[in-house]
Enzyme design. Structure first.
Site, PDB file in Angstrom:
ATOM      1  N   HIS A  52       2.167  -2.748  -9.469  1.00 23.06           N
ATOM      2  CA  HIS A  52       2.375  -3.219  -8.082  1.00 23.06           C
ATOM      3  C   HIS A  52       2.398  -4.740  -8.014  1.00 23.06           C
ATOM      4  CE1 HIS A  52       2.565   0.279  -5.366  1.00 23.06           C
ATOM      5  NE2 HIS A  52       1.913   0.897  -6.329  1.00 23.06           N
ATOM      6  N   ASP A  54       5.229  -6.254  -9.916  1.00 24.65           N
ATOM      7  CA  ASP A  54       6.601  -6.579 -10.337  1.00 24.65           C
ATOM      8  C   ASP A  54       7.424  -7.087  -9.153  1.00 24.65           C
ATOM      9  OD1 ASP A  54       6.375  -3.979  -9.272  1.00 24.65           O
ATOM     10  OD2 ASP A  54       8.132  -3.238 -10.354  1.00 24.65           O
ATOM     11  N   SER A 145      10.158   6.880 -16.375  1.00 21.97           N
ATOM     12  CA  SER A 145      11.434   6.199 -16.192  1.00 21.97           C
ATOM     13  C   SER A 145      12.630   6.899 -16.811  1.00 21.97           C
ATOM     14  CB  SER A 145      11.341   4.773 -16.724  1.00 21.97           C
ATOM     15  OG  SER A 145      11.611   3.928 -15.682  1.00 21.97           O
ATOM     16  N   GLU A 182      20.635   1.803  -8.735  1.00 20.44           N
ATOM     17  CA  GLU A 182      19.515   2.606  -8.219  1.00 20.44           C
ATOM     18  C   GLU A 182      19.186   2.226  -6.768  1.00 20.44           C
ATOM     19  OE1 GLU A 182      16.565   3.663 -11.060  1.00 20.44           O
ATOM     20  OE2 GLU A 182      15.102   4.257  -9.545  1.00 20.44           O
ATOM     21  N   ASP A 194      11.770  -1.261 -15.290  1.00 16.36           N
ATOM     22  CA  ASP A 194      12.167  -0.097 -16.092  1.00 16.36           C
ATOM     23  C   ASP A 194      13.482  -0.350 -16.817  1.00 16.36           C
ATOM     24  OD1 ASP A 194      10.055   0.758 -14.630  1.00 16.36           O
ATOM     25  OD2 ASP A 194      11.186   2.165 -13.384  1.00 16.36           O
TER      26      ASP A 194
HETATM   27  P1  ADP Z   1      11.290   8.813 -13.320  1.00 16.02           P
HETATM   28  O1  ADP Z   1      12.256   7.687 -13.461  1.00 16.02           O
HETATM   29  O2  ADP Z   1       9.878   8.351 -13.328  1.00 16.02           O
HETATM   30  O3  ADP Z   1      11.500   9.907 -14.306  1.00 16.02           O
HETATM   31  P2  ADP Z   1      12.666   9.094 -10.827  1.00 16.02           P
HETATM   32  O4  ADP Z   1      12.394   9.907  -9.614  1.00 16.02           O
HETATM   33  O5  ADP Z   1      12.834   7.630 -10.681  1.00 16.02           O
HETATM   34  O6  ADP Z   1      11.506   9.444 -11.875  1.00 16.02           O
HETATM   35  O7  ADP Z   1      13.979   9.629 -11.546  1.00 16.02           O
HETATM   36  C1  ADP Z   1      14.137  10.988 -11.822  1.00 16.02           C
HETATM   37  C2  ADP Z   1      15.544  11.402 -11.443  1.00 16.02           C
HETATM   38  O8  ADP Z   1      16.496  10.830 -12.368  1.00 16.02           O
HETATM   39  C3  ADP Z   1      15.769  12.903 -11.572  1.00 16.02           C
HETATM   40  O9  ADP Z   1      15.327  13.580 -10.404  1.00 16.02           O
HETATM   41  C4  ADP Z   1      17.283  12.973 -11.743  1.00 16.02           C
HETATM   42  O10 ADP Z   1      17.935  12.807 -10.505  1.00 16.02           O
HETATM   43  C5  ADP Z   1      17.554  11.729 -12.597  1.00 16.02           C
HETATM   44  N1  ADP Z   1      17.552  12.082 -14.039  1.00 16.02           N
HETATM   45  C6  ADP Z   1      16.687  11.668 -14.970  1.00 16.02           C
HETATM   46  N2  ADP Z   1      16.966  12.200 -16.182  1.00 16.02           N
HETATM   47  C7  ADP Z   1      18.032  12.998 -16.012  1.00 16.02           C
HETATM   48  C8  ADP Z   1      18.790  13.853 -16.884  1.00 16.02           C
HETATM   49  N3  ADP Z   1      18.488  13.998 -18.175  1.00 16.02           N
HETATM   50  N4  ADP Z   1      19.832  14.523 -16.349  1.00 16.02           N
HETATM   51  C9  ADP Z   1      20.153  14.374 -15.055  1.00 16.02           C
HETATM   52  N5  ADP Z   1      19.466  13.602 -14.189  1.00 16.02           N
HETATM   53  C10 ADP Z   1      18.419  12.919 -14.642  1.00 16.02           C
HETATM   54 MG    MG Z   2      12.540   6.105 -12.046  1.00 17.08          MG
END
Ligand code: ADP
Ligand code: MG
Length: 405
Positions: A52, A54, A145, A182, A194
């Site tokens: 918190h 960044d 991430s 994003e 990230d």
């Molecule tokens: P984190 O980045 O911590 O994993 P986020 O909510 O920021 O969590 O991102 C997760 C989202 O990224 C998933 O819900 C999906 O929409 C997308 N995503 C991540 N990896 C994949 C993958 N291998 N295939 C498709 N979508 C993905």
């Molecule tokens: Mg994420």
């Protein structure tokens, strides 16, 4: 990639690059026919310390994980972007006009948003025709991430296929493009840690990333000679009100920090004096500021210890960071607190929640010989508290996004 000391434990083994690439290549051929132009992969990450802070432009310390997302990519001449992932049932297909702010929805936005943002920033001239298949060993939505791994693997692929720069300065540009994807296309708040970690990390190192300038100092994180390992604990906790709660904490931090000069925020030793400068009696605001001020100073202390090769000594700072996030910023969760407490009780040198909070993962620094006890204790504590069964992952500091073939 796998540390021998971590074998035979209840750890999710990092997928070998060959396996990741084999799976993504298979999906590509099944879905699109023929071969991709190449396969690229990018890692997930943890943040060693600096939570918190960044988004107020302070320094944070991410390192890349040995879990990664692979994309198989082929360029063609039609105005079509076609996407498929082993991680999601739904495929997506659309033209350049279907990509923009808040579209497409769902996971496709993280991928299609990248060429849109690269065009928006003039990194490439226009959104090309693309077929992209995705396969990942980064758990999704666990705070490790997976989103940035997906964006940055896509960005690096497009950059290489269209001759954009991919040296460190080129990667800085690509990180910016992924942040725009994003923020604008997906519509999620992300500060850039990230994407920078996925594109610029070095194996065996942690990045000291200045979130104001995006300058990086790579600090050695040589665990083996120190006899320690990093254990990543994915609590598998369901997300609760994540967006709203994160946004509230963030605006609190931003509001109170705006009252303090940057130099006092970053450098003044007397935290109480800086707290008084904020002239607020509002307890949540005052505590949020105390978290920021103490966290910034913990990042400096950890960086100094790592420069002196004192990895084991950073443990108490990790635990203090957790206490500050739990008590001052109030962003922890029962799952995270249970995991951290159990890890520390079982002899971890330090442990903390990582990420924005309200779920996700924790990181523990553990003497190698204590690893089985810590894993056992954290698993048992979750069971005793009727919480979801956590997954344990290897926190081996790994390399950045790269082309595989
Ligand atoms: P984190 O980045 O911590 O994993 P986020 O909510 O920021 O969590 O991102 C997760 C989202 O990224 C998933 O819900 C999906 O929409 C997308 N995503 C991540 N990896 C994949 C993958 N291998 N295939 C498709 N979508 C993905
Ligand atoms: Mg994420």
């Amino acid at each position: 990639m796998r540390a021998p000391t971590m074998n035979n434990l209840d750890l999710v083994a990092p997928a070998a690059p060959d396996e990741l690439c084999g799976r993504v290549d298979d999906l590509f051929r099944q879905r699109f026919g023929g071969a991709p132009d190449g396969v690229w992969m990018a890692p997930g990450r943890v943040n060693l310390i600096g939570e918190h802070i960044d988004y107020i432009g302070a320094s944070v310390m991410p390192f890349a994980l040995p879990y990664a997302t692979a994309v198989a990519v082929r360029v063609h001449n039609e105005d079509r972007v076609r996407l498929a992932s082993t991680g999601h049932q739904d495929h997506w297909e659309g033209g350049g006009a279907d990509i923009g702010p808040h579209r497409p929805n769902g996971w496709a936005g993280y991928v299609a948003g990248v060429p849109w943002a690269m065009t928006y920033h003039d990194t490439i001239a226009r959104i090309p025709g693309l077929d992209i298949a995705v396969h990942s060993s980064v758990p999704q939505g666990a705070g490790l991430s997976s989103s940035a791994a997906l964006e940055t693997a896509t960005a690096l692929a497009i950059a290489e296929l269209f001759g954009a720069a991919t040296d460190d300065s080129g990667r800085r540009t690509l990180a910016r493009d992924c942040i725009t994807a994003e923020n604008v296309v997906v519509g999620a708040a992300t500060g850039g840690m990230d994407q920078s970690a996925a594109l610029r990390a070095r194996a065996g190192h942690v990045m000291l990333l200045d979130c104001n300038t995006f300058g990086v100092e790579h600090l050695k994180l040589d665990c083996r000679p120190a006899g320690v390992v990093f254990l990543v604990i994915n609590t598998n906790a369901p997300h609760r009100l994540v967006e709203g709660s994160y946004g509230l904490r963030r605006s609190r931090v931003e509001r109170v920090c705006a009252r303090i000069g940057r130099s006092a925020l970053l450098h003044t030793d007397d935290v109480d004096a800086v707290l008084n400068c904020a002239r607020t009696d509002d307890p949540p605001l005052r505590r949020a500021l105390r978290h920021v001020l103490t966290e910034i100073r913990r990042v400096s202390a950890v960086a100094d210890l790592l420069r002196a090769d004192e990895i084991a000594a950073i443990g108490p700072h990790l635990s203090a960071s957790h206490a500050s996030l739990r008590d001052d910023l109030v962003v922890s969760s029962p799952e995270l607190d249970t995991a951290v407490d159990a890890a520390l009780d079982a002899g971890a040198l330090g442990a903390r929640m990582i990420g924005g909070g309200f779920g996700g993962s924790a990181l523990a620094l553990v003497r190698t010989e204590r690893l089985p006890d810590v894993i056992e204790a954290v698993g048992r504590a979750a069971l005793d508290h009727r919480l979801p069964k956590p997954d344990f992952l290897c926190g081996i500091p790994s390399g950045a996004a790269r082309r595989v073939y």
